[in-house]
Design a protein around this motif. Structure first.
Motif, PDB file in Angstrom:
ATOM      1  N   ALA A  65       7.696  62.247  -0.147  1.00  0.00           N
ATOM      2  CA  ALA A  65       6.999  62.864   0.990  1.00  0.00           C
ATOM      3  C   ALA A  65       7.922  63.821   1.740  1.00  0.00           C
ATOM      4  N   HIS A  68       8.341  66.995  -0.248  1.00  0.00           N
ATOM      5  CA  HIS A  68       7.128  67.813  -0.137  1.00  0.00           C
ATOM      6  C   HIS A  68       7.091  68.524   1.212  1.00  0.00           C
ATOM      7  N   TRP A  69       7.449  67.814   2.273  1.00  0.00           N
ATOM      8  CA  TRP A  69       7.519  68.402   3.625  1.00  0.00           C
ATOM      9  C   TRP A  69       8.479  69.581   3.631  1.00  0.00           C
ATOM     10  N   ARG A  72       7.072  72.668   1.826  1.00  0.00           N
ATOM     11  CA  ARG A  72       6.076  73.381   2.630  1.00  0.00           C
ATOM     12  C   ARG A  72       6.753  74.324   3.616  1.00  0.00           C
ATOM     13  N   ASP A 134       1.188  71.704   9.827  1.00  0.00           N
ATOM     14  CA  ASP A 134      -0.028  71.057   9.341  1.00  0.00           C
ATOM     15  C   ASP A 134      -1.197  72.034   9.283  1.00  0.00           C
ATOM     16  N   THR A 139      -0.993  69.488   3.531  1.00  0.00           N
ATOM     17  CA  THR A 139      -0.560  68.748   2.341  1.00  0.00           C
ATOM     18  C   THR A 139      -1.648  68.705   1.280  1.00  0.00           C
ATOM     19  N   HIS A 140      -2.923  68.753   1.708  1.00  0.00           N
ATOM     20  CA  HIS A 140      -4.036  68.614   0.779  1.00  0.00           C
ATOM     21  C   HIS A 140      -5.116  69.679   1.034  1.00  0.00           C
ATOM     22  N   PRO A 150      -3.930  67.169  -3.541  1.00  0.00           N
ATOM     23  CA  PRO A 150      -2.611  67.627  -3.080  1.00  0.00           C
ATOM     24  C   PRO A 150      -2.313  69.062  -3.497  1.00  0.00           C
TER      25      PRO A 150
END
Length: 244
Positions: A65, A68-69, A72, A134, A139-140, A150
């Motif tokens: 996670a 992934h953060w 982004r 966000d 994320t999705h 995802p």
């Protein structure tokens, strides 16, 4: 009067841990040394943070996670330098600034877990920018079927959404992020999750090569819908009901 006693603290790279010792010297000659407990001080935390920088990001305990953060944020930074630089080089160079405050009382790489690293890294992003993250790099992707899929921000081609094509029926606009400025790279999949097409222009795909894809896929997956006009068809994640 030429004999000195000093406490030393070093980072042992091979063990990925701090080592403390008390050393008596006569000039450059070591007369005696004694292992000591690593002190729980800011100086020790700084030393360990420096050690983390030497080891490098690939050795750090980062959760999926957290990675992934970070992907982004790095994606958004390509288009807007206002976002922080979270590259390997930048993070390794600045560990004493952002990581050391979280390492007080820690003595080694093994004593640091993924949760601590996540909290330390999150300190690099201001609260307002966390909200923007966000909004601009979710994320999705929420498909018309209501299913969340995802988004892969690590891909070199740009953010990738891999999704079965039937779940996009009814969409007349191409899925995008960053408030609609950046189109997702769609990896359209068959009902068997095999690749059908890669596109950044979904409406163009519906109008163009969809006819050829439909012709080929209809024979392979007869239990799934292959409408003539997918832009106006109902999205689905299921096979057709029996008898239809």
């Amino acid at each position: 009067e030429h004999i000195t006693t000093e406490d030393e603290l070093v980072f042992d790279r091979s063990a990925a841990a701090l080592r403390a010792r008390r050393v008596r010297r006569l000039g450059a000659l070591v007369l005696a040394e004694q292992t000591r407990p690593v002190p729980e001080t800011e100086a020790a935390a700084q030393c360990l943070a420096d050690g983390f920088g030497v080891l490098g990001v690939p050795r750090w305990p980062l959760s999926k996670a957290t990675k992934h953060w970070r992907d982004r944020i790095m994606f958004l930074r390509r288009n807007d330098p206002e976002w922080p630089d979270l590259s390997d080089e930048a993070l390794q160079r600045t560990t004493p600034d952002w990581l050391a405050p979280y390492l007080i009382g820690k003595t080694s790489l093994g004593s640091v877990d993924a949760d601590l690293m996540n909290r330390a890294l999150n300190s690099l992003l201001e609260w307002a920018m966390s909200r923007r993250l966000d909004e601009e790099a979710p994320t999705h992707f929420m498909a018309p079927t209501g299913n969340a899929h995802p988004i892969d921000y690590e891909a070199e081609e740009g953010p990738v959404l891999a999704i079965r094509v039937q779940e996009l029926f009814g969409l007349k606009l191409h899925p995008a992020i960053a408030k609609g400025r950046l189109p997702l790279v769609l990896h359209l999949l068959s009902p068997g999750h095999r690749p059908i097409q890669i596109t950044k222009d979904l409406p163009g795909f519906w109008r163009g090569s969809w006819a050829d894809v439909k012709s080929e896929m209809k024979g392979r997956y007869p239990k799934h819908p292959w409408p003539d006009d997918p832009a106006n068809a109902l999205p689905t994640a299921r096979a057709k009901p029996r008898g239809t």
